[in-house]
Design an enzyme around this catalytic site. Structure first.
Site, PDB file in Angstrom:
ATOM      1  N   ASP A 118      12.365  40.882 -43.561  1.00 27.71           N
ATOM      2  CA  ASP A 118      12.274  41.634 -42.321  1.00 27.71           C
ATOM      3  C   ASP A 118      12.987  42.970 -42.545  1.00 27.71           C
ATOM      4  OD1 ASP A 118      12.384  42.647 -39.776  1.00 27.71           O
ATOM      5  OD2 ASP A 118      13.227  40.874 -38.841  1.00 27.71           O
ATOM      6  N   TRP A 146      -4.558  41.020 -33.061  1.00 29.53           N
ATOM      7  CA  TRP A 146      -4.696  39.601 -33.384  1.00 29.53           C
ATOM      8  C   TRP A 146      -3.473  38.824 -32.906  1.00 29.53           C
ATOM      9  CZ3 TRP A 146      -2.543  35.579 -36.157  1.00 29.53           C
ATOM     10  CH2 TRP A 146      -3.395  34.547 -36.573  1.00 29.53           C
TER      11      TRP A 146
END
Length: 369
Positions: free
Chosen positions: A219, A146
């Site tokens: 992250d 995607w």
């Protein structure tokens, strides 16, 4: 810029785009204690897309800037599952990013690095949306594809499809964009990449890890880098990527991806003066932005009635909070869009015109071993 959105949405569909952005704040530790961190500032951008009085898509990006260098970190992107079939979330993500990047170009950006960490989850921005039964949740492999699809459209959008015919066009074109994908623990990444313009690697491969790699919120790199900083480690970037494979989210058994898209621009007066949706967004104080963002995360989207109520309450409270701010312009806060794309145009779309493409990638099941 409104044309970009209209051409990405099926004819007859109507959407409203909301864009909030925070004032800049200092960011002294983007690269840890490295000198590269000096003078960086950051601001946040929140895009929300509404259809028939309910949010259908949202994206948050954090933009770090210094001089004419910009780093765009895609923090979150999510859907509620209540969008109509004529609206592709992939195309909405593409339009949000073009809007943001073109806004940076109007500020004089010469180098823009877009980066994100992709990990499959049921929801990111809209609480309880995973439970509503209409949301299409991608698995890990599907999510990687995607994002490849979305960033490939961006790469093509900022690449001239034909050689410039004169020097002025040359000045207004980008240098060749570079796209990178790194999937820890996966040796054969090439099957995910659409063409030779994508690189099976990271954009940063040399130097000392704690000095060369940026640190973003939520992250896994950031947590690892902070540990290395505390240990005063001299680990190289190459070794960092190798060992990251065995840590935290990267070793959970699911595929995760680190994406980077590097863009370079020539600036022209014509582009900087151009009146487009790059001027979008209401600038609000950073503290108010965080309060507004946190409020969104407290609203339920588990059913259509809940989602409609949450959308109405959020927009009403947000408008009350921002409409009296200096330089507030309602047209920058909300943009109404009417779809123009024909069904055949979307079906037979040529990638040289990425603004009209709207594809939702289907998840693919991993082969059981």
């Amino acid at each position: 810029m409104p044309d970009l959105w209209s051409e990405s949405i099926l004819e007859g569909r109507k959407l409203s785009i909301y864009h909030l952005k925070s004032t800049l704040e200092k960011c002294p530790f983007l690269f840890g204690q490295s000198k590269k961190s000096k003078d960086f500032q950051f601001g946040s951008h929140l895009f929300l897309v509404e259809e028939q009085n309910v949010f259908i898509f949202g994206m948050e990006c954090i933009v770090y800037e210094k001089n004419k260098e910009f780093i765009v970190f895609v923090s979150k992107a999510d859907s509620t599952g209540f969008g109509s079939k004529g609206v592709s979330c992939n195309s909405l993500a593409f339009c949000c990013l073009v809007t943001l990047i073109d806004g940076l170009r109007k500020q004089g950006a010469e180098n823009v690095t877009l980066t994100l960490f992709a990990i499959a989850q049921g929801q990111y921005l809209f609480p309880e949306s995973v439970d509503n039964g209409q949301k299409h949740v991608l698995n890990d492999s599907g999510l990687l594809r995607w994002w490849v699809n979305c960033l490939e459209k961006l790469r093509k959008y900022y690449t001239d499809s034909e050689a410039p015919n004169d020097s002025e066009k040359q000045k207004n074109s980008t240098l060749l964009p570079k796209a990178y994908l790194f999937v820890p623990g996966l040796e054969n990444i090439r099957s995910y990449l659409p063409n030779r313009h994508w690189i099976e690697s990271n954009a940063i491969t040399t130097g000392k890890a704690v000095e060369e790699l940026p640190r973003f919120p939520d992250d896994p790199k950031c947590r690892y880098l902070c540990e290395l900083q505390d240990e005063k480690s001299d680990m190289s970037v190459e070794e960092f990527w190798d060992t990251l494979t065995y840590r935290q989210e990267c070793s959970s058994g699911k595929l995760v991806g680190f994406f980077t898209l590097q863009l370079q621009f020539y600036q022209t007066r014509e582009f900087i003066a151009k009146d487009n949706f790059g001027d979008s967004g209401v600038m609000i104080p950073a503290k108010l932005y965080r309060v507004t963002y946190d409020t969104l995360l407290k609203h339920p989207f588990g059913s259509l009635s809940d989602a409609q109520s949450s959308t109405e309450k959020f927009l009403s409270n947000t408008l009350s909070a921002v409409q009296n701010l200096k330089d507030f312009h309602y047209k920058r806060y909300k943009l109404d869009i009417c779809g123009l794309a024909k069904r055949d145009d979307r079906k037979n779309h040529n990638h040289s015109k990425p603004a009209t493409q709207a594809n939702i990638l289907q998840p693919r099941k991993k082969v059981k071993k």
